[in-house]
Motif scaffolding. Structure first.
Motif, PDB file in Angstrom:
ATOM      1  N   VAL A  25       0.855  -1.175   0.000  1.00  0.00           N
ATOM      2  CA  VAL A  25       0.000   0.000   0.000  1.00  0.00           C
ATOM      3  C   VAL A  25       0.895   1.230   0.000  1.00  0.00           C
ATOM      4  CG1 VAL A  25      -1.781   1.253   1.250  1.00  0.00           C
ATOM      5  CG2 VAL A  25      -1.757  -1.233   1.315  1.00  0.00           C
ATOM      6  N   GLU A  26       0.586   2.147  -0.853  1.00  0.00           N
ATOM      7  CA  GLU A  26       1.350   3.391  -0.916  1.00  0.00           C
ATOM      8  C   GLU A  26       0.869   4.339   0.183  1.00  0.00           C
ATOM      9  OE1 GLU A  26       3.911   3.863  -2.982  1.00  0.00           O
ATOM     10  OE2 GLU A  26       3.568   1.871  -3.807  1.00  0.00           O
ATOM     11  N   GLN A  27       1.753   5.201   0.646  1.00  0.00           N
ATOM     12  CA  GLN A  27       1.403   6.163   1.692  1.00  0.00           C
ATOM     13  C   GLN A  27       0.254   7.055   1.247  1.00  0.00           C
ATOM     14  OE1 GLN A  27       2.659   6.046   4.754  1.00  0.00           O
ATOM     15  NE2 GLN A  27       1.185   7.593   5.318  1.00  0.00           N
ATOM     16  N   SER A  28       0.219   7.397  -0.036  1.00  0.00           N
ATOM     17  CA  SER A  28      -0.870   8.244  -0.531  1.00  0.00           C
ATOM     18  C   SER A  28      -2.222   7.531  -0.414  1.00  0.00           C
ATOM     19  CB  SER A  28      -0.609   8.661  -1.982  1.00  0.00           C
ATOM     20  OG  SER A  28      -0.508   7.514  -2.814  1.00  0.00           O
ATOM     21  N   ASP A  29      -2.216   6.202  -0.570  1.00  0.00           N
ATOM     22  CA  ASP A  29      -3.456   5.434  -0.401  1.00  0.00           C
ATOM     23  C   ASP A  29      -3.921   5.490   1.057  1.00  0.00           C
ATOM     24  OD1 ASP A  29      -3.385   4.643  -3.086  1.00  0.00           O
ATOM     25  OD2 ASP A  29      -2.205   2.852  -2.616  1.00  0.00           O
ATOM     26  N   LEU A  30      -2.988   5.293   1.984  1.00  0.00           N
ATOM     27  CA  LEU A  30      -3.338   5.355   3.403  1.00  0.00           C
ATOM     28  C   LEU A  30      -3.846   6.742   3.781  1.00  0.00           C
ATOM     29  CD1 LEU A  30      -0.384   3.377   5.011  1.00  0.00           C
ATOM     30  CD2 LEU A  30      -2.722   2.586   4.592  1.00  0.00           C
ATOM     31  N   ALA A  31      -3.196   7.769   3.244  1.00  0.00           N
ATOM     32  CA  ALA A  31      -3.626   9.138   3.537  1.00  0.00           C
ATOM     33  C   ALA A  31      -5.034   9.384   3.005  1.00  0.00           C
ATOM     34  CB  ALA A  31      -2.640  10.137   2.929  1.00  0.00           C
ATOM     35  N   ALA A  32      -5.330   8.866   1.820  1.00  0.00           N
ATOM     36  CA  ALA A  32      -6.668   9.046   1.242  1.00  0.00           C
ATOM     37  C   ALA A  32      -7.733   8.338   2.078  1.00  0.00           C
ATOM     38  CB  ALA A  32      -6.689   8.535  -0.195  1.00  0.00           C
ATOM     39  N   ILE A  33      -7.423   7.143   2.562  1.00  0.00           N
ATOM     40  CA  ILE A  33      -8.373   6.401   3.400  1.00  0.00           C
ATOM     41  C   ILE A  33      -8.588   7.138   4.722  1.00  0.00           C
ATOM     42  CG2 ILE A  33      -8.740   4.264   4.692  1.00  0.00           C
ATOM     43  CD1 ILE A  33      -7.147   2.866   2.402  1.00  0.00           C
ATOM     44  N   GLY A  34      -7.517   7.580   5.337  1.00  0.00           N
ATOM     45  CA  GLY A  34      -7.623   8.326   6.590  1.00  0.00           C
ATOM     46  C   GLY A  34      -8.414   9.609   6.416  1.00  0.00           C
ATOM     47  N   ASN A  35      -8.186  10.302   5.300  1.00  0.00           N
ATOM     48  CA  ASN A  35      -8.909  11.536   5.022  1.00  0.00           C
ATOM     49  C   ASN A  35     -10.393  11.258   4.799  1.00  0.00           C
ATOM     50  OD1 ASN A  35      -9.011  14.374   4.535  1.00  0.00           O
ATOM     51  ND2 ASN A  35      -9.184  13.938   2.346  1.00  0.00           N
ATOM     52  N   ALA A  36     -10.710  10.184   4.071  1.00  0.00           N
ATOM     53  CA  ALA A  36     -12.110   9.819   3.839  1.00  0.00           C
ATOM     54  C   ALA A  36     -12.798   9.458   5.150  1.00  0.00           C
ATOM     55  CB  ALA A  36     -12.193   8.659   2.849  1.00  0.00           C
ATOM     56  N   ALA A  37     -12.101   8.744   6.030  1.00  0.00           N
ATOM     57  CA  ALA A  37     -12.669   8.390   7.328  1.00  0.00           C
ATOM     58  C   ALA A  37     -12.921   9.647   8.165  1.00  0.00           C
ATOM     59  CB  ALA A  37     -11.748   7.426   8.069  1.00  0.00           C
ATOM     60  N   PHE A  38     -12.013  10.606   8.098  1.00  0.00           N
ATOM     61  CA  PHE A  38     -12.170  11.859   8.844  1.00  0.00           C
ATOM     62  C   PHE A  38     -13.383  12.632   8.328  1.00  0.00           C
ATOM     63  CE2 PHE A  38     -11.246  16.423   9.318  1.00  0.00           C
ATOM     64  CZ  PHE A  38     -11.184  16.503  10.696  1.00  0.00           C
ATOM     65  N   ILE A  93     -10.128   4.745  12.738  1.00  0.00           N
ATOM     66  CA  ILE A  93      -9.440   4.560  11.447  1.00  0.00           C
ATOM     67  C   ILE A  93      -8.620   5.794  11.113  1.00  0.00           C
ATOM     68  CG2 ILE A  93      -9.787   4.358   8.942  1.00  0.00           C
ATOM     69  CD1 ILE A  93     -12.278   2.608   9.664  1.00  0.00           C
ATOM     70  N   SER A  94      -9.241   6.952  11.187  1.00  0.00           N
ATOM     71  CA  SER A  94      -8.540   8.192  10.855  1.00  0.00           C
ATOM     72  C   SER A  94      -7.334   8.414  11.757  1.00  0.00           C
ATOM     73  CB  SER A  94      -9.509   9.372  10.974  1.00  0.00           C
ATOM     74  OG  SER A  94      -8.852  10.585  10.704  1.00  0.00           O
ATOM     75  N   ASN A  95      -7.529   8.256  13.069  1.00  0.00           N
ATOM     76  CA  ASN A  95      -6.431   8.473  14.009  1.00  0.00           C
ATOM     77  C   ASN A  95      -5.320   7.447  13.835  1.00  0.00           C
ATOM     78  OD1 ASN A  95      -7.779  10.644  15.112  1.00  0.00           O
ATOM     79  ND2 ASN A  95      -8.659   9.451  16.776  1.00  0.00           N
ATOM     80  N   HIS A  96      -5.695   6.185  13.613  1.00  0.00           N
ATOM     81  CA  HIS A  96      -4.694   5.144  13.461  1.00  0.00           C
ATOM     82  C   HIS A  96      -3.840   5.376  12.212  1.00  0.00           C
ATOM     83  CE1 HIS A  96      -2.709   1.307  13.708  1.00  0.00           C
ATOM     84  NE2 HIS A  96      -3.047   1.065  12.465  1.00  0.00           N
ATOM     85  N   LEU A  97      -4.484   5.749  11.114  1.00  0.00           N
ATOM     86  CA  LEU A  97      -3.713   5.972   9.892  1.00  0.00           C
ATOM     87  C   LEU A  97      -2.828   7.207  10.026  1.00  0.00           C
ATOM     88  CD1 LEU A  97      -6.298   4.952   7.178  1.00  0.00           C
ATOM     89  CD2 LEU A  97      -4.265   3.721   7.896  1.00  0.00           C
ATOM     90  N   GLU A  98      -3.304   8.232  10.726  1.00  0.00           N
ATOM     91  CA  GLU A  98      -2.476   9.413  10.954  1.00  0.00           C
ATOM     92  C   GLU A  98      -1.273   9.031  11.828  1.00  0.00           C
ATOM     93  OE1 GLU A  98      -1.009  13.067  10.483  1.00  0.00           O
ATOM     94  OE2 GLU A  98      -2.794  12.299   9.473  1.00  0.00           O
TER      95      GLU A  98
END
Length: 130
Positions: A25-38, A93-98
């Motif tokens: 998983v690319e960091q940009s993918d994780l950031a997008a998921i975290g942002n969507a969860a937020f 989810i958001s906090n964990h990915l951040e």
């Protein structure tokens, strides 16, 4: 990110049925998921609470004259509990990915720094031997 094993069934994916397949998983993918969860958390907090308040109001207004009133109050109560659970999950989810992003960046810095120092140490050791 790497998973040590694939799930027992279900969807395919890049690994197919290979048990040694690696998920990356690319960091940009994780950031997008975290942002969507937020963003989902923010919308649910506003819109979900509004829906609960509207349903509670309708239940209270109908309680005296209609059997539907108490049922709406029950729905509003259950909705509030489910909304709380969903908000907690989105926040987690958001906090964990951040947290993962921050920790990964710190780990990358340590690894890069250590590697440079190991190269320097090796160079000094080689010079000392000659």
């Amino acid at each position: 990110m790497r998973l040590n094993q694939l799930g027992g069934g279900g969807g395919g994916g890049a690994g197919g049925s290979n048990p040694d397949a690696v998920l990356t998983v690319e960091q940009s993918d994780l950031a997008a998921i975290g942002n969507a969860a937020f963003k989902l958390h923010q919308r649910l907090a506003t819109d979900g609470t509004h829906a609960k308040a509207s349903t509670e109001g309708a239940g209270t207004a109908m309680k005296q004259d209609f059997a539907l009133g108490p049922a709406l109050s029950t729905v509003a109560e259950k909705w509030g509990k489910q909304l709380g659970t969903l908000l907690d999950a989105c926040g987690h989810i958001s906090n964990h990915l951040e947290y993962s992003k921050k920790t990964h960046a710190e780990d990358e810095y340590v690894i890069a720094t250590r590697f440079k120092f190991e190269q320097l140490d090796q160079g000094f050791e080689e010079r000392a031997q000659h």
